[in-house]
Scaffold this active site. Sequence first.
Site, PDB file in Angstrom:
ATOM      1  NE  ARG A  65      65.236  22.976  68.793  1.00  0.00           N
ATOM      2  CZ  ARG A  65      66.226  22.405  69.528  1.00  0.00           C
ATOM      3  NH1 ARG A  65      67.349  22.774  68.777  1.00  0.00           N
ATOM      4  NH2 ARG A  65      65.994  22.311  70.767  1.00  0.00           N
ATOM      5  CG  HIS A  69      65.431  27.326  70.505  1.00  0.00           C
ATOM      6  ND1 HIS A  69      66.033  26.487  71.436  1.00  0.00           N
ATOM      7  CD2 HIS A  69      64.572  27.047  70.265  1.00  0.00           C
ATOM      8  CE1 HIS A  69      65.457  25.364  71.464  1.00  0.00           C
ATOM      9  NE2 HIS A  69      64.280  25.504  70.682  1.00  0.00           N
ATOM     10  CG  ASN A  97      69.383  26.748  73.300  1.00  0.00           C
ATOM     11  OD1 ASN A  97      68.507  26.512  72.544  1.00  0.00           O
ATOM     12  ND2 ASN A  97      69.545  27.736  74.226  1.00  0.00           N
ATOM     13  CG  HIS A 196      58.349  20.327  65.693  1.00  0.00           C
ATOM     14  ND1 HIS A 196      58.162  20.016  66.891  1.00  0.00           N
ATOM     15  CD2 HIS A 196      59.401  21.202  65.892  1.00  0.00           C
ATOM     16  CE1 HIS A 196      58.640  20.812  67.995  1.00  0.00           C
ATOM     17  NE2 HIS A 196      59.444  21.375  66.950  1.00  0.00           N
TER      18      HIS A 196
END
Length: 330
Positions: A65, A69, A97, A196
């Site tokens: 992740r 990001h 975040n 996911h």
Amino acid sequence: MAMSNNFAVIFSVLALVPLCFAASGGGYLYPQYYDHSCPKAQEIVKSVVAKAVAKETRMAASLLRLHFHDCFVKGCDASLLLDSSGSIISEKRANPNRNSARGFEVIDEIKAALEKECPQTVSCADILALAARDSTVLAGGPSWVVPLGRRDSLGASLSGSNNNIPAPNNTLPTIITKFKLQGLDLADLVALSGGHTIGQSRCTSFRQRLYNQTGNGLADSTLEVSFASQLRSRCPRSGGDNNLFPLDLVSPTKFDNYYYKNIMASKGLLNSDQVLFTRNPQTMALVKLYAENSELFMEQFVKSMIKMGNITPLTGVRGEIRKNCRKVNS
């Protein structure tokens, strides 16, 4: 679900294919970038990541992740890793975040080991890309050759983090637009969402689906009733914001295609997951395809990860190689 021998061969062949991608700054990303300047770089990253994931399985998803990001804000330049200092306002404070992004200490440990082996050579941006790949493999997913040669940013973008990263409650058109702005298409969107298949999400990220999805005081009609009831037991109307739930309720720590099967059964945890199957015929078709064919999902995931990792990286003389991933060099 185990990969077939044919699929393993596909990725073995891919691993031997030299990949070279043009990048901003007039330079190129290529897998052999550190072969001479820091030949043990990938081995060091892999070792530290393996130790971290062995200690906490969830860390694989957290490191994957971080790369996502980072790349969606100013490109893959490790801007996410910078702490606030001087004129820099950290992206860690952004809504996507804050109290959510994690694994920074693992990146610190990797960087410290690399600085000891080959000072100021391997960028924090490349560490993120390698750690994402290694985390995927450790969770049972595919491997791929990572193009390297990114440099680190000299700043961060709080507004970019707040605006560019897809949010759990975004509508599908908004999510599609956010991907498109990064040069990523629908196949990339659906495949990368498949990340996911591992990891967890907080109650606060999907609570509205349980109680008031459209402002009428009712649960999301696309959420399976018994699953919704199960979620409500640990995600009340108020409180419990940080209670964690697996993004894939069937195999939460294994990188496989159950994420898509769950969505087809109306058991996607986040709104941003479920809308892939309910709001667009093209994304629905891809969800079905990946649910039925694990090999196709893994193959597209690899292509999309490489493509995402090539979002406007800094190369050549742009940026720097940070000594400490949390701050720019003095």
